[in-house]
Design a protein around this motif. Structure first.
Motif, PDB file in Angstrom:
ATOM      1  N   ARG A 133     -23.395   5.424  75.112  1.00  0.00           N
ATOM      2  CA  ARG A 133     -24.365   5.908  76.106  1.00  0.00           C
ATOM      3  C   ARG A 133     -24.438   7.431  76.113  1.00  0.00           C
ATOM      4  O   ARG A 133     -25.526   8.014  76.200  1.00  0.00           O
ATOM      5  N   LEU A 134     -23.279   8.082  76.052  1.00  0.00           N
ATOM      6  CA  LEU A 134     -23.260   9.551  76.029  1.00  0.00           C
ATOM      7  C   LEU A 134     -23.979  10.091  74.798  1.00  0.00           C
ATOM      8  O   LEU A 134     -24.735  11.067  74.887  1.00  0.00           O
ATOM      9  N   MET A 135     -23.762   9.457  73.653  1.00  0.00           N
ATOM     10  CA  MET A 135     -24.450   9.890  72.434  1.00  0.00           C
ATOM     11  C   MET A 135     -25.956   9.697  72.570  1.00  0.00           C
ATOM     12  O   MET A 135     -26.742  10.562  72.138  1.00  0.00           O
ATOM     13  N   ALA A 136     -26.366   8.610  73.173  1.00  0.00           N
ATOM     14  CA  ALA A 136     -27.802   8.368  73.393  1.00  0.00           C
ATOM     15  C   ALA A 136     -28.379   9.414  74.341  1.00  0.00           C
ATOM     16  O   ALA A 136     -29.485   9.925  74.124  1.00  0.00           O
ATOM     17  N   ASP A 137     -27.619   9.753  75.370  1.00  0.00           N
ATOM     18  CA  ASP A 137     -28.096  10.741  76.345  1.00  0.00           C
ATOM     19  C   ASP A 137     -28.278  12.122  75.716  1.00  0.00           C
ATOM     20  O   ASP A 137     -29.302  12.781  75.944  1.00  0.00           O
ATOM     21  N   VAL A 138     -27.295  12.590  74.923  1.00  0.00           N
ATOM     22  CA  VAL A 138     -27.449  13.928  74.316  1.00  0.00           C
ATOM     23  C   VAL A 138     -28.539  13.918  73.258  1.00  0.00           C
ATOM     24  O   VAL A 138     -29.254  14.912  73.090  1.00  0.00           O
ATOM     25  N   THR A 139     -28.698  12.797  72.575  1.00  0.00           N
ATOM     26  CA  THR A 139     -29.771  12.696  71.587  1.00  0.00           C
ATOM     27  C   THR A 139     -31.133  12.773  72.272  1.00  0.00           C
ATOM     28  O   THR A 139     -32.045  13.460  71.793  1.00  0.00           O
ATOM     29  N   ALA A 140     -31.262  12.119  73.412  1.00  0.00           N
ATOM     30  CA  ALA A 140     -32.517  12.173  74.170  1.00  0.00           C
ATOM     31  C   ALA A 140     -32.816  13.589  74.646  1.00  0.00           C
ATOM     32  O   ALA A 140     -33.977  13.965  74.798  1.00  0.00           O
ATOM     33  N   SER A 141     -31.776  14.388  74.850  1.00  0.00           N
ATOM     34  CA  SER A 141     -31.953  15.787  75.281  1.00  0.00           C
ATOM     35  C   SER A 141     -32.209  16.726  74.112  1.00  0.00           C
ATOM     36  O   SER A 141     -32.474  17.916  74.318  1.00  0.00           O
ATOM     37  N   GLY A 142     -32.100  16.216  72.887  1.00  0.00           N
ATOM     38  CA  GLY A 142     -32.418  17.035  71.722  1.00  0.00           C
ATOM     39  C   GLY A 142     -31.270  17.349  70.805  1.00  0.00           C
ATOM     40  O   GLY A 142     -31.456  17.983  69.764  1.00  0.00           O
ATOM     41  N   ALA A 143     -30.051  16.932  71.145  1.00  0.00           N
ATOM     42  CA  ALA A 143     -28.905  17.203  70.283  1.00  0.00           C
ATOM     43  C   ALA A 143     -28.920  16.286  69.067  1.00  0.00           C
ATOM     44  O   ALA A 143     -29.554  15.235  69.056  1.00  0.00           O
ATOM     45  N   ILE A 144     -28.208  16.693  68.039  1.00  0.00           N
ATOM     46  CA  ILE A 144     -28.010  15.874  66.847  1.00  0.00           C
ATOM     47  C   ILE A 144     -26.535  15.494  66.805  1.00  0.00           C
ATOM     48  O   ILE A 144     -25.667  16.371  66.685  1.00  0.00           O
ATOM     49  N   VAL A 145     -26.250  14.196  66.925  1.00  0.00           N
ATOM     50  CA  VAL A 145     -24.874  13.708  66.834  1.00  0.00           C
ATOM     51  C   VAL A 145     -24.613  13.367  65.374  1.00  0.00           C
ATOM     52  O   VAL A 145     -25.286  12.524  64.784  1.00  0.00           O
ATOM     53  N   MET A 146     -23.633  14.049  64.787  1.00  0.00           N
ATOM     54  CA  MET A 146     -23.339  13.878  63.365  1.00  0.00           C
ATOM     55  C   MET A 146     -21.848  13.605  63.192  1.00  0.00           C
ATOM     56  O   MET A 146     -21.074  14.531  62.984  1.00  0.00           O
ATOM     57  N   PRO A 147     -21.438  12.341  63.285  1.00  0.00           N
ATOM     58  CA  PRO A 147     -20.039  12.043  62.998  1.00  0.00           C
ATOM     59  C   PRO A 147     -19.716  12.471  61.562  1.00  0.00           C
ATOM     60  O   PRO A 147     -20.538  12.286  60.656  1.00  0.00           O
ATOM     61  N   PRO A 148     -18.566  13.068  61.331  1.00  0.00           N
ATOM     62  CA  PRO A 148     -18.220  13.548  59.984  1.00  0.00           C
ATOM     63  C   PRO A 148     -17.842  12.405  59.054  1.00  0.00           C
ATOM     64  O   PRO A 148     -16.675  12.125  58.803  1.00  0.00           O
ATOM     65  N   VAL A 149     -18.867  11.731  58.530  1.00  0.00           N
ATOM     66  CA  VAL A 149     -18.678  10.576  57.658  1.00  0.00           C
ATOM     67  C   VAL A 149     -18.748  11.037  56.200  1.00  0.00           C
ATOM     68  O   VAL A 149     -19.721  11.683  55.808  1.00  0.00           O
ATOM     69  N   PRO A 150     -17.745  10.713  55.386  1.00  0.00           N
ATOM     70  CA  PRO A 150     -17.765  11.170  53.991  1.00  0.00           C
ATOM     71  C   PRO A 150     -18.949  10.613  53.210  1.00  0.00           C
ATOM     72  O   PRO A 150     -19.385   9.482  53.441  1.00  0.00           O
ATOM     73  N   HIS A 165     -18.609  19.065  52.002  1.00  0.00           N
ATOM     74  CA  HIS A 165     -19.893  18.362  52.002  1.00  0.00           C
ATOM     75  C   HIS A 165     -20.371  18.127  53.433  1.00  0.00           C
ATOM     76  O   HIS A 165     -21.539  18.365  53.753  1.00  0.00           O
ATOM     77  N   THR A 166     -19.453  17.691  54.296  1.00  0.00           N
ATOM     78  CA  THR A 166     -19.824  17.431  55.686  1.00  0.00           C
ATOM     79  C   THR A 166     -20.282  18.705  56.381  1.00  0.00           C
ATOM     80  O   THR A 166     -21.306  18.717  57.071  1.00  0.00           O
ATOM     81  N   VAL A 167     -19.531  19.776  56.211  1.00  0.00           N
ATOM     82  CA  VAL A 167     -19.894  21.044  56.846  1.00  0.00           C
ATOM     83  C   VAL A 167     -21.214  21.563  56.286  1.00  0.00           C
ATOM     84  O   VAL A 167     -22.073  22.051  57.033  1.00  0.00           O
ATOM     85  N   GLY A 168     -21.392  21.432  54.982  1.00  0.00           N
ATOM     86  CA  GLY A 168     -22.654  21.864  54.379  1.00  0.00           C
ATOM     87  C   GLY A 168     -23.847  21.110  54.937  1.00  0.00           C
ATOM     88  O   GLY A 168     -24.901  21.694  55.209  1.00  0.00           O
ATOM     89  N   ARG A 169     -23.689  19.789  55.147  1.00  0.00           N
ATOM     90  CA  ARG A 169     -24.782  19.000  55.721  1.00  0.00           C
ATOM     91  C   ARG A 169     -25.046  19.401  57.175  1.00  0.00           C
ATOM     92  O   ARG A 169     -26.201  19.454  57.613  1.00  0.00           O
ATOM     93  N   ALA A 170     -23.974  19.704  57.917  1.00  0.00           N
ATOM     94  CA  ALA A 170     -24.163  20.156  59.304  1.00  0.00           C
ATOM     95  C   ALA A 170     -24.917  21.480  59.331  1.00  0.00           C
ATOM     96  O   ALA A 170     -25.808  21.675  60.162  1.00  0.00           O
ATOM     97  N   LEU A 171     -24.585  22.373  58.415  1.00  0.00           N
ATOM     98  CA  LEU A 171     -25.272  23.670  58.365  1.00  0.00           C
ATOM     99  C   LEU A 171     -26.719  23.504  57.899  1.00  0.00           C
ATOM    100  O   LEU A 171     -27.601  24.264  58.329  1.00  0.00           O
ATOM    101  N   ASP A 172     -26.979  22.510  57.057  1.00  0.00           N
ATOM    102  CA  ASP A 172     -28.372  22.181  56.706  1.00  0.00           C
ATOM    103  C   ASP A 172     -29.194  21.960  57.975  1.00  0.00           C
ATOM    104  O   ASP A 172     -30.340  22.406  58.078  1.00  0.00           O
ATOM    105  N   LEU A 173     -28.610  21.239  58.915  1.00  0.00           N
ATOM    106  CA  LEU A 173     -29.321  20.904  60.153  1.00  0.00           C
ATOM    107  C   LEU A 173     -29.618  22.138  60.999  1.00  0.00           C
ATOM    108  O   LEU A 173     -30.499  22.112  61.861  1.00  0.00           O
ATOM    109  N   LEU A 174     -28.882  23.222  60.755  1.00  0.00           N
ATOM    110  CA  LEU A 174     -29.132  24.488  61.448  1.00  0.00           C
ATOM    111  C   LEU A 174     -29.992  25.438  60.605  1.00  0.00           C
ATOM    112  O   LEU A 174     -30.172  26.598  60.950  1.00  0.00           O
TER     113      LEU A 174
END
Length: 198
Positions: A133-150, A165-174
């Motif tokens: 629910r918390l992840m859904a709530d922050v996503t609805a507010s505009g956040a991107i939830v990105m669990p660090p999945v290999p 790779h994970t950090v690089g993908r997170a920085l892609d999103l920024l």
């Protein structure tokens, strides 16, 4: 100059935030603003060979998590976004409910209200309904939830490869392109040309 906020919280995975700071330090057009929670400072000691001083030295500007009057607590301070790596469930909960009792949560709340990018490397598993629910709530507010999945298509040979790779993908999103990501270029086929499906 892009100003990026990087926050480390108390979840396992301090190396994600540390590596993000190292990669951003090599970007000539990026200025980093770091916030470490009390729990993050402890986790750095548990999980890495770095000192808190070492981590602080990687950032251009360091803010106390208790300083709710810091520049990054105001929407008038223009940033390109914020990365919370790792993001604890406690921090996720604060952001989801706008419970701004720390600078990390306040800065994240500001990023959302200003319609900027907020990337949360949530470190928790397994998940119960409250987490979801918390992840859904922050996503609805505009956040991107990105669990660090290999990403195993990149054939990581070490933990460092997985982290990069994970950090690089997170920085892609920024909107920050680095050489930390091995980009997917289509099917990898055996020499005989056949495609094997799992």
């Amino acid at each position: 100059m892009k100003q990026i906020i990087v926050a480390l919280t108390g979840a396992s995975g301090a190396i994600y935030g540390i590596r993000a700071l190292e990669i951003l330090r090599a970007q000539p057009d990026v200025e980093t603003h770091l916030v470490l929670t009390k729990a993050a400072r402890a986790t750095i000691g548990y999980e890495t060979d770095r000192s808190v001083a070492d981590v602080r030295a990687l950032a251009d500007v360091v803010h106390s998590d208790n300083d709710l009057g810091a520049p990054i607590s105001s929407g008038s301070f223009r940033t390109a976004g914020m990365l919370v790596a790792p993001c604890s469930v406690k921090t996720l909960s604060g952001i989801a409910t706008s419970y701004d009792d720390s600078l990390v949560v306040r800065a994240a709340d500001v990023v959302l209200k200003e319609r900027r990018r907020l990337v949360l490397l949530l470190r928790e598993t397994p998940l119960h309904a409250g987490h979801i629910r918390l992840m859904a709530d922050v996503t609805a507010s505009g956040a991107i939830v990105m669990p660090p999945v290999p990403a195993f298509y990149a054939r990581p040979a070490s933990v460092a490869d997985i982290v990069d790779h994970t950090v690089g993908r997170a920085l892609d999103l920024l909107g920050i392109d680095t050489d930390a990501v091995q980009r997917w270029d289509g099917d990898r086929r055996p020499e005989d040309g056949t495609v094997h499906r799992l």
